[in-house]
Design a protein around this motif. Structure first.
Motif, mmCIF file in Angstrom:
data_model
loop_
_atom_site.group_PDB
_atom_site.id
_atom_site.type_symbol
_atom_site.label_atom_id
_atom_site.label_comp_id
_atom_site.label_asym_id
_atom_site.label_seq_id
_atom_site.Cartn_x
_atom_site.Cartn_y
_atom_site.Cartn_z
ATOM 1 N N PHE A 298 4.865 -3.751 13.734
ATOM 2 C CA PHE A 298 6.086 -3.833 13.069
ATOM 3 C C PHE A 298 6.410 -4.971 12.101
ATOM 4 C CE2 PHE A 298 7.883 -1.944 16.953
ATOM 5 C CZ PHE A 298 8.305 -0.689 16.370
ATOM 6 N N PHE A 299 5.336 -5.959 12.116
ATOM 7 C CA PHE A 299 5.364 -6.811 10.930
ATOM 8 C C PHE A 299 4.606 -5.934 9.664
ATOM 9 C CE2 PHE A 299 4.560 -10.781 13.892
ATOM 10 C CZ PHE A 299 5.777 -11.243 13.782
ATOM 11 N N PHE A 300 3.616 -5.146 10.029
ATOM 12 C CA PHE A 300 2.992 -4.430 8.803
ATOM 13 C C PHE A 300 3.982 -3.397 8.160
ATOM 14 C CE2 PHE A 300 -0.562 -6.634 9.838
ATOM 15 C CZ PHE A 300 -1.729 -6.260 8.826
ATOM 16 N N LEU A 301 4.590 -3.078 9.134
ATOM 17 C CA LEU A 301 5.451 -1.902 8.847
ATOM 18 C C LEU A 301 6.816 -2.323 7.979
ATOM 19 C CD1 LEU A 301 5.712 1.316 9.349
ATOM 20 C CD2 LEU A 301 7.230 0.847 11.392
ATOM 21 N N CYS A 302 7.414 -3.544 8.325
ATOM 22 C CA CYS A 302 8.448 -3.989 7.515
ATOM 23 C C CYS A 302 8.173 -4.589 6.415
ATOM 24 C CB CYS A 302 9.273 -5.047 8.524
ATOM 25 S SG CYS A 302 10.082 -4.255 9.976
ATOM 26 N N GLY A 303 6.803 -4.919 5.992
ATOM 27 C CA GLY A 303 6.497 -5.646 5.143
ATOM 28 C C GLY A 303 6.468 -7.170 5.023
ATOM 29 N N ALA A 304 6.580 -7.649 6.263
ATOM 30 C CA ALA A 304 6.566 -9.139 6.531
ATOM 31 C C ALA A 304 4.882 -9.747 6.406
ATOM 32 C CB ALA A 304 6.937 -9.581 7.916
ATOM 33 N N ASN A 305 4.090 -8.787 5.823
ATOM 34 C CA ASN A 305 2.715 -9.458 5.910
ATOM 35 C C ASN A 305 2.232 -9.637 4.480
ATOM 36 O OD1 ASN A 305 2.779 -6.844 5.227
ATOM 37 N ND2 ASN A 305 1.051 -5.948 6.298
ATOM 38 N N GLN A 306 2.896 -10.147 3.408
ATOM 39 C CA GLN A 306 2.408 -9.947 2.106
ATOM 40 C C GLN A 306 2.107 -11.435 1.722
ATOM 41 O OE1 GLN A 306 1.878 -7.331 0.301
ATOM 42 N NE2 GLN A 306 2.472 -6.530 2.346
ATOM 43 N N THR B 289 -2.266 -8.940 -6.667
ATOM 44 C CA THR B 289 -1.016 -9.056 -7.211
ATOM 45 C C THR B 289 0.013 -9.013 -5.950
ATOM 46 O OG1 THR B 289 -1.056 -6.562 -7.453
ATOM 47 C CG2 THR B 289 -1.347 -8.205 -9.410
ATOM 48 N N GLY B 290 -0.252 -9.656 -4.938
ATOM 49 C CA GLY B 290 0.605 -9.442 -3.628
ATOM 50 C C GLY B 290 0.388 -8.142 -2.957
ATOM 51 N N ASP B 291 -0.587 -7.643 -3.360
ATOM 52 C CA ASP B 291 -1.071 -6.219 -2.401
ATOM 53 C C ASP B 291 -2.125 -6.277 -1.718
ATOM 54 O OD1 ASP B 291 -2.248 -3.215 -3.415
ATOM 55 O OD2 ASP B 291 -0.383 -3.546 -2.447
ATOM 56 N N VAL B 292 -2.245 -7.632 -1.159
ATOM 57 C CA VAL B 292 -3.195 -8.047 0.046
ATOM 58 C C VAL B 292 -3.394 -6.934 1.029
ATOM 59 C CG1 VAL B 292 -4.096 -9.783 1.303
ATOM 60 C CG2 VAL B 292 -3.041 -10.571 -0.689
ATOM 61 N N LEU B 293 -2.304 -6.636 1.642
ATOM 62 C CA LEU B 293 -1.941 -6.045 2.841
ATOM 63 C C LEU B 293 -1.208 -4.762 2.623
ATOM 64 C CD1 LEU B 293 -2.368 -8.310 5.743
ATOM 65 C CD2 LEU B 293 -4.227 -6.926 4.999
ATOM 66 N N PRO B 294 -1.166 -3.616 3.144
ATOM 67 C CA PRO B 294 -0.354 -2.583 3.071
ATOM 68 C C PRO B 294 0.857 -2.887 3.770
ATOM 69 C CG PRO B 294 -2.181 -1.784 4.601
ATOM 70 C CD PRO B 294 -2.612 -2.993 3.842
ATOM 71 N N SER B 295 1.731 -2.150 3.378
ATOM 72 C CA SER B 295 3.234 -2.308 4.266
ATOM 73 C C SER B 295 3.835 -1.098 4.278
ATOM 74 C CB SER B 295 3.860 -3.607 3.780
ATOM 75 O OG SER B 295 4.264 -3.148 2.352
ATOM 76 N N GLY B 296 4.999 -0.799 5.090
ATOM 77 C CA GLY B 296 5.556 0.449 5.119
ATOM 78 C C GLY B 296 4.898 1.583 5.610
ATOM 79 N N GLY B 297 5.028 2.613 4.988
ATOM 80 C CA GLY B 297 4.152 3.760 5.082
ATOM 81 C C GLY B 297 2.757 3.855 4.809
ATOM 82 N N LYS B 298 2.377 2.907 4.040
ATOM 83 C CA LYS B 298 0.874 2.779 3.421
ATOM 84 C C LYS B 298 0.227 2.593 4.637
ATOM 85 C CE LYS B 298 2.258 1.325 -1.226
ATOM 86 N NZ LYS B 298 2.348 0.440 -2.186
ATOM 87 N N ILE B 299 0.550 1.857 5.764
ATOM 88 C CA ILE B 299 -0.227 1.593 6.855
ATOM 89 C C ILE B 299 -0.838 2.491 7.377
ATOM 90 C CG2 ILE B 299 0.774 -0.773 7.368
ATOM 91 C CD1 ILE B 299 2.127 0.354 9.788
ATOM 92 N N PHE B 300 -0.166 3.876 7.481
ATOM 93 C CA PHE B 300 -0.714 5.227 7.913
ATOM 94 C C PHE B 300 -2.031 5.628 7.310
ATOM 95 C CE2 PHE B 300 3.515 4.819 9.692
ATOM 96 C CZ PHE B 300 3.019 4.498 11.034
#
Length: 155
Positions: free
Chosen positions: A69-77, A6-17
């Protein structure tokens, strides 16, 4: 049939930690930056191929910063990002492995001259530190590649 993702392929924002492959971002910054600093602080003769080591450390430091920063900003979805994540970290690990081998060879070659003066001994010790940090960065990028590949296959 609809996709189970459901678009939850990679984590983004604080979930990357909190995800295993992405926890390697910060140590990659630290050890890659240390390689860059240690190699830049040594005296490099004209016949020394440490330019490749500097290129790799700067390229991977900047690339990992952008990737972070791509992961942090959520541009990796998008669905292409898991494959790109594996590809980038594989290229970075191969680059770092080649740079580590060159750096170890140069350090080994200059070991005979380290006993001549205190200045050369200091440079030799900096080179040894750079070799250790470079191999640690290689290991971190390789582990990131493996865990990103596992995540890619699960998505």
């Amino acid at each position: 049939m609809a996709s189970t993702s459901t678009g939850d392929v990679l984590p983004s924002g604080g979930k990357i930690f909190s995800t295993v492959p992405d926890l390697f971002f910060l140590p990659e910054f630290v050890f890659g930056g240390l390689v860059w600093i240690l190699v830049a602080s040594t005296k490099i003769p004209d016949t020394n191929p440490l330019g490749w080591v500097m290129f790799v450390s700067v390229f991977c430091f900047i690339g990992t910063t952008l990737w972070f920063f791509f992961f942090l900003c959520g541009a990796n979805q998008s669905s292409i990002w898991p494959g790109l994540d594996v590809a980038y970290h594989f290229v970075a690990s191969v680059f770092y492995l080649s740079a580590s081998v060159i750096l170890a060879y140069i350090t080994f070659r200059t070991a005979n001259f380290a006993s001549i003066s205190d200045e050369l001994l200091k440079i030799y010790r900096l080179d040894i530190s750079a070799v250790v940090m470079s191999y640690l960065a290689t290991l971190l990028y390789f582990l990131h590649t493996i865990f990103s590949g596992i995540r890619w296959k699960r998505s």
